[in-house]
Design a protein around this motif. Structure first.
Motif, PDB file in Angstrom:
ATOM      1  N   ALA A  11      85.693  34.292 158.402  1.00 12.49           N
ATOM      2  CA  ALA A  11      84.771  35.221 157.758  1.00 12.49           C
ATOM      3  C   ALA A  11      85.652  36.266 157.084  1.00 12.49           C
ATOM      4  CB  ALA A  11      83.856  35.880 158.781  1.00 12.49           C
ATOM      5  N   ALA A  61      77.346  42.273 160.115  1.00 13.44           N
ATOM      6  CA  ALA A  61      77.376  41.367 161.261  1.00 13.44           C
ATOM      7  C   ALA A  61      76.502  41.910 162.386  1.00 13.44           C
ATOM      8  CB  ALA A  61      78.811  41.209 161.758  1.00 13.44           C
ATOM      9  N   PHE A 114      77.850  36.786 161.133  1.00 15.78           N
ATOM     10  CA  PHE A 114      77.965  37.536 159.873  1.00 15.78           C
ATOM     11  C   PHE A 114      76.883  37.089 158.905  1.00 15.78           C
ATOM     12  CE2 PHE A 114      82.179  37.712 161.675  1.00 15.78           C
ATOM     13  CZ  PHE A 114      82.615  38.991 161.390  1.00 15.78           C
TER      14      PHE A 114
END
Length: 125
Positions: A31, A94, A113
């Protein structure tokens, strides 16, 4: 799995046909936001919930928390529990469930996320 959960989900009791399936993601994932790596994991989970797109959850140890700020945002899900949030540059990016209902015990503390706010992709080998 956490030592204790919140007990059975009130959502599952009201809507027994609502399905949630949690499985291993099966590869390494990242991420990121621009050049900032927010998470990288070989142990991510995918949560598939009826009516929603699948969501990737990263183990807490694989999150780069020094780049994320704790947000004041809180939401409640009748199937998972109370979510808390992390922000980046003032925007929530998130969430995680510090305590969960029995049915989703595997994602307790794991971080998900928003796919439209960060770049989620399989990690390069």
């Amino acid at each position: 799995m956490p030592a204790a959960t919140l007990g059975p989900s009130p959502g599952a009791a009201k809507h027994p046909g609502h399905t949630i399936v949690i499985r291993r993601a099966g590869r390494s994932w990242t991420a990121s936001a621009g050049s900032r790596l927010l998470a990288r994991s070989d142990d991510a989970l995918i949560l598939e919930e009826a009516g929603y797109e699948p969501v990737l959850y990263f183990p807490p140890a694989d999150i780069s928390r020094e780049q994320l700020a704790t947000s004041a945002t809180r939401t409640r899900c009748p199937f998972k529990g109370e979510a808390r949030y992390y922000s980046l540059d003032g925007r929530d990016v998130a969430w995680y469930y510090p305590e969960v209902y029995d049915e989703v015990a595997d994602v307790a503390g794991y971080v998900a996320f928003y796919a439209d706010r960060v770049d989620l992709r399989p990690a390069a080998s």
